[in-house]
Design a protein around this motif. Structure first.
Motif, PDB file in Angstrom:
ATOM      1  N   ALA A 159      41.809  46.162  32.751  1.00 20.75           N
ATOM      2  CA  ALA A 159      42.056  44.713  32.726  1.00 20.75           C
ATOM      3  C   ALA A 159      42.442  44.311  31.299  1.00 20.75           C
ATOM      4  O   ALA A 159      41.601  44.211  30.408  1.00 20.75           O
ATOM      5  N   LYS A 180      43.323  41.716  29.701  1.00 19.60           N
ATOM      6  CA  LYS A 180      42.888  40.516  28.973  1.00 19.60           C
ATOM      7  C   LYS A 180      41.682  40.772  28.071  1.00 19.60           C
ATOM      8  O   LYS A 180      41.413  40.008  27.163  1.00 19.60           O
ATOM      9  N   ASP A 217      45.881  46.097  34.623  1.00 20.04           N
ATOM     10  CA  ASP A 217      45.873  44.844  35.376  1.00 20.04           C
ATOM     11  C   ASP A 217      46.319  43.728  34.433  1.00 20.04           C
ATOM     12  O   ASP A 217      45.730  43.557  33.369  1.00 20.04           O
ATOM     13  N   SER A 249      47.397  40.089  38.659  1.00 16.15           N
ATOM     14  CA  SER A 249      46.428  39.161  39.239  1.00 16.15           C
ATOM     15  C   SER A 249      46.571  37.802  38.570  1.00 16.15           C
ATOM     16  O   SER A 249      47.483  37.575  37.795  1.00 16.15           O
ATOM     17  N   ARG A 299      43.903  38.584  47.867  1.00 13.01           N
ATOM     18  CA  ARG A 299      42.622  38.441  47.160  1.00 13.01           C
ATOM     19  C   ARG A 299      41.715  37.483  47.921  1.00 13.01           C
ATOM     20  O   ARG A 299      42.084  36.335  48.186  1.00 13.01           O
ATOM     21  N   HIS A 355      37.298  39.935  43.023  1.00 13.55           N
ATOM     22  CA  HIS A 355      36.712  40.154  41.697  1.00 13.55           C
ATOM     23  C   HIS A 355      35.483  39.280  41.603  1.00 13.55           C
ATOM     24  O   HIS A 355      35.554  38.075  41.824  1.00 13.55           O
ATOM     25  N   GLY A 361      38.069  44.905  41.862  1.00 15.47           N
ATOM     26  CA  GLY A 361      38.070  44.155  40.606  1.00 15.47           C
ATOM     27  C   GLY A 361      37.288  44.855  39.503  1.00 15.47           C
ATOM     28  O   GLY A 361      37.090  46.068  39.526  1.00 15.47           O
ATOM     29  N   GLY A 362      36.841  44.043  38.537  1.00 16.08           N
ATOM     30  CA  GLY A 362      36.106  44.603  37.393  1.00 16.08           C
ATOM     31  C   GLY A 362      34.651  44.166  37.445  1.00 16.08           C
ATOM     32  O   GLY A 362      34.071  44.059  38.519  1.00 16.08           O
ATOM     33  N   GLY A 363      34.086  43.930  36.265  1.00 12.03           N
ATOM     34  CA  GLY A 363      32.692  43.486  36.211  1.00 12.03           C
ATOM     35  C   GLY A 363      31.710  44.627  36.080  1.00 12.03           C
ATOM     36  O   GLY A 363      30.565  44.505  36.489  1.00 12.03           O
ATOM     37  N   PHE A 364      32.167  45.758  35.502  1.00  9.84           N
ATOM     38  CA  PHE A 364      31.237  46.858  35.229  1.00  9.84           C
ATOM     39  C   PHE A 364      30.554  46.559  33.895  1.00  9.84           C
ATOM     40  O   PHE A 364      31.208  46.236  32.914  1.00  9.84           O
ATOM     41  N   GLU A 379      39.221  47.554  38.420  1.00  7.90           N
ATOM     42  CA  GLU A 379      39.874  46.897  37.279  1.00  7.90           C
ATOM     43  C   GLU A 379      38.895  46.623  36.148  1.00  7.90           C
ATOM     44  O   GLU A 379      38.665  45.475  35.781  1.00  7.90           O
ATOM     45  N   PRO A 380      38.294  47.672  35.586  1.00  6.33           N
ATOM     46  CA  PRO A 380      37.340  47.409  34.507  1.00  6.33           C
ATOM     47  C   PRO A 380      38.055  46.955  33.230  1.00  6.33           C
ATOM     48  O   PRO A 380      39.139  47.458  32.915  1.00  6.33           O
ATOM     49  N   GLY A 381      37.472  46.005  32.543  1.00  8.17           N
ATOM     50  CA  GLY A 381      37.979  45.583  31.238  1.00  8.17           C
ATOM     51  C   GLY A 381      36.958  45.955  30.182  1.00  8.17           C
ATOM     52  O   GLY A 381      37.066  46.966  29.489  1.00  8.17           O
ATOM     53  N   ARG A 382      35.914  45.146  30.124  1.00  7.37           N
ATOM     54  CA  ARG A 382      34.860  45.327  29.125  1.00  7.37           C
ATOM     55  C   ARG A 382      34.316  46.765  29.080  1.00  7.37           C
ATOM     56  O   ARG A 382      34.143  47.342  28.003  1.00  7.37           O
ATOM     57  N   TYR A 436      36.452  41.765  24.898  1.00 13.43           N
ATOM     58  CA  TYR A 436      36.538  40.294  24.923  1.00 13.43           C
ATOM     59  C   TYR A 436      36.233  39.591  23.602  1.00 13.43           C
ATOM     60  O   TYR A 436      36.709  38.483  23.390  1.00 13.43           O
TER      61      TYR A 436
HETATM   62  C1  PLP Z   1      38.743  39.649  34.009  1.00 16.28           C
HETATM   63  C2  PLP Z   1      39.110  40.402  35.218  1.00 16.28           C
HETATM   64  C3  PLP Z   1      38.780  41.761  35.312  1.00 16.28           C
HETATM   65  C4  PLP Z   1      37.972  42.497  34.271  1.00 16.28           C
HETATM   66  O1  PLP Z   1      36.630  42.128  34.270  1.00 16.28           O
HETATM   67  P1  PLP Z   1      35.566  42.928  33.373  1.00 16.28           P
HETATM   68  O2  PLP Z   1      34.323  42.156  33.534  1.00 16.28           O
HETATM   69  O3  PLP Z   1      36.064  42.928  31.977  1.00 16.28           O
HETATM   70  O4  PLP Z   1      35.470  44.305  33.925  1.00 16.28           O
HETATM   71  C5  PLP Z   1      39.229  42.453  36.433  1.00 16.28           C
HETATM   72  N1  PLP Z   1      39.930  41.843  37.411  1.00 16.28           N
HETATM   73  C6  PLP Z   1      40.237  40.528  37.353  1.00 16.28           C
HETATM   74  C7  PLP Z   1      41.003  39.911  38.467  1.00 16.28           C
HETATM   75  C8  PLP Z   1      39.832  39.763  36.268  1.00 16.28           C
HETATM   76  O5  PLP Z   1      40.134  38.460  36.209  1.00 16.28           O
END
Ligand code: PLP
Length: 464
Positions: free
Chosen positions: A80, A82, A101, A124, A170, A210, A246-249, A322-325, A429
């Motif tokens: 992800a 962003k 992503d 997304s 979604r 997500h 999605g993400g949120g790991f 979609e992991p970001g953090r 972030y």
């Molecule tokens: C922000 C976001 C992510 C990433 O989330 P993390 O908590 O950083 O893993 C993945 N998918 C979507 C659609 C998002 O908006």
């Protein structure tokens, strides 16, 4: 980004000078910042620095890949974007064979420029503009549709360009009815119908969601719900074969006991101006990142009789995440120089106000009614006999609310001008999502650091 707040006014009696939240430091990062080279770089670039470590990003990607293969799941990881703008992470993603992503034409261009094939780009975000959709169509990227009108607009654009669209639908998670993202479950039959009628231009490859929050079971339940919708779509002849969770790991910034001690003993008095917050990120996680993915795949969705991994394989569904953090854990830190220190007499204690050469815009958590809590490290120019000193950290702007740390941090000695202050684990972030050249202050320079091989090497992240 923020979980439930715990602000305990009836804090146990505690030595005020010791409240701390020591952060995890990967040895490579700690080793690097302790070398004299760091001061040379600070002086050479004459301003704050964000140090980014793509090798740590690669470690995290490999851990996610191992978790997928250990569970025997066909998975695709999309970073992800962003969560960090550094070009080095996008390039590392391309070299590791994962995707990205994106949610804007700029991010899509960056991903392509870094070497990510269009088919490995997920798009997304809500109500994506025609310019972004057009790029996504030309590159064959996977577009997560957020609303019925967006789907119609995309179908029209696909027809005009003669390029079929690869899409996901979604869903708004059941557990987050207030979210502004996604379509309602009840809208699915109509959207499935629409996709069938437009099958020449819309290729429905999967369903996505997500979730905010970090509960593996909640994600597993949501995934279970999506599987049944995916099977319905398939029975209608739609080519659904992906489930995007999605993400949120989560990321663990500190150990369990430090976090517990901190959260049970701090109070408004520990923060400059008695500042209160809406909540804090859960800075400790027992199963962060790839370990959370392992748990999630082994968990059984509510109402099902088999694990998520088993269900995915049974129904020949691939998993997109979609992991970001979590991919940025230990992949960066941020270095500021102390400009000045002044003494402040508080209502209940005396403390200092340290001002550094940057702003809280480079520590985004400060802008979400929250605080980035892991302790920054003081790298003094001169070591003086230990004399603990508490100080909050202010930015170099004229905004009263521009605080990098409202908390009165317990330092081993009084900071002095020229000392360096390094915030840990800021790549996810914190460093660049809110930055602006406010006050004409220079943005921190982003340096890519590689510590493997013979001695550390550095490079500016965006030379061109
Ligand atoms: C922000 C976001 C992510 C990433 O989330 P993390 O908590 O950083 O893993 C993945 N998918 C979507 C659609 C998002 O908006």
């Amino acid at each position: 980004m923020v979980s439930a707040a715990v602000m305990d006014n009836a804090a146990p009696v505690r030595d005020k000078t010791t409240l701390s939240l020591p952060a995890y430091w990967h040895p490579d990062l700690l080793g690097f910042i302790k070398q004299p080279l760091l001061r040379e770089l600070v002086e050479g670039f004459a301003g704050p620095l964000h140090l980014v470590f793509p090798t740590r990003f690669a470690d995290n990607v490999r851990a996610f890949q191992s978790a997928l293969s250990a569970a025997g799941v066909n998975g695709q990881i999309l970073f992800a974007k962003k969560a960090n703008k550094a070009r080095c992470f996008a390039a590392a993603a391309a070299d590791l064979g994962i995707g990205i992503d994106v949610a804007s034409a700029g991010e899509l261009r960056e991903a392509v420029g870094a070497g990510i094939p269009g088919a490995h780009i997920g798009v997304s975000g809500p109500a994506k503009g025609d310019a972004l959709l057009r790029l996504a169509l030309h590159h064959g990227s996977l577009i997560a549709i957020d609303a019925a009108d967006e789907l119609e607009r995309l179908a029209n654009l696909s027809r005009t360009l003669g390029k079929p669209a690869r899409i996901l639908l979604r869903l708004r998670p059941n557990s987050q009815p207030k979210s502004r993202f996604g379509v309602e479950e009840t809208a699915l039959p109509q959207l499935f119908d629409y996709c069938r009628n437009q099958e020449e231009w819309l290729r429905l490859e999967g369903l996505s969601f997500h979730l905010s929050g970090y509960d593996p079971q909640a994600r597993c339940n949501e995934a279970g719900r999506l599987i049944s919708h995916a099977l319905t779509a398939r029975s209608l002849g739609l080519p659904v074969h992906w489930l995007d969770i999605g993400g949120g790991f989560s990321v663990s910034y500190a150990d369990a006991s430090s976090w517990r001690d901190f959260i049970t003993s701090h109070g408004p008095d520990d923060y400059h101006a008695g500042k209160r917050f809406g909540g804090f990120y859960p800075y400790h996680s027992a199963a962060p990142g790839a370990a959370m993915l392992t748990q999630l795949l082994a968990a059984i969705p509510v109402g099902a009789a088999a694990s998520l991994a088993t269900l995915l394989n049974r129904h020949e569904l691939g998993l997109i995440l979609e992991p970001g953090r979590a991919l940025l854990d230990q992949a960066g830190c941020s270095v500021f120089s102390v400009l000045g220190v002044k003494d402040r007499t508080g209502e209940r204690d005396d403390y200092g106000i340290v001002t550094v050469d940057g702003t809280s815009l480079s520590l985004s958590e400060q802008w979400f009614d929250s605080e980035f809590l892991p302790d920054p490290l003081l790298l003094p120019r001169h070591t003086t006999p230990a004399a603990p000193f508490r100080a909050c950290i202010g930015g170099a702007s004229c905004l009263d609310s521009d605080m990098l740390s409202w908390r009165k941090i317990a330092f081993p000695q009084r900071p002095a001008p020229g000392d360096l202050l390094v915030y840990p684990n800021t790549a996810g972030y914190q460093m660049d999502s809110n930055e602006s050249p406010f006050h004409e202050l220079p943005l921190p320079t982003k340096l890519v650091i590689r510590t493997e091989g013979a001695g550390p090497r550095w490079q500016v992240d965006r030379p061109g």
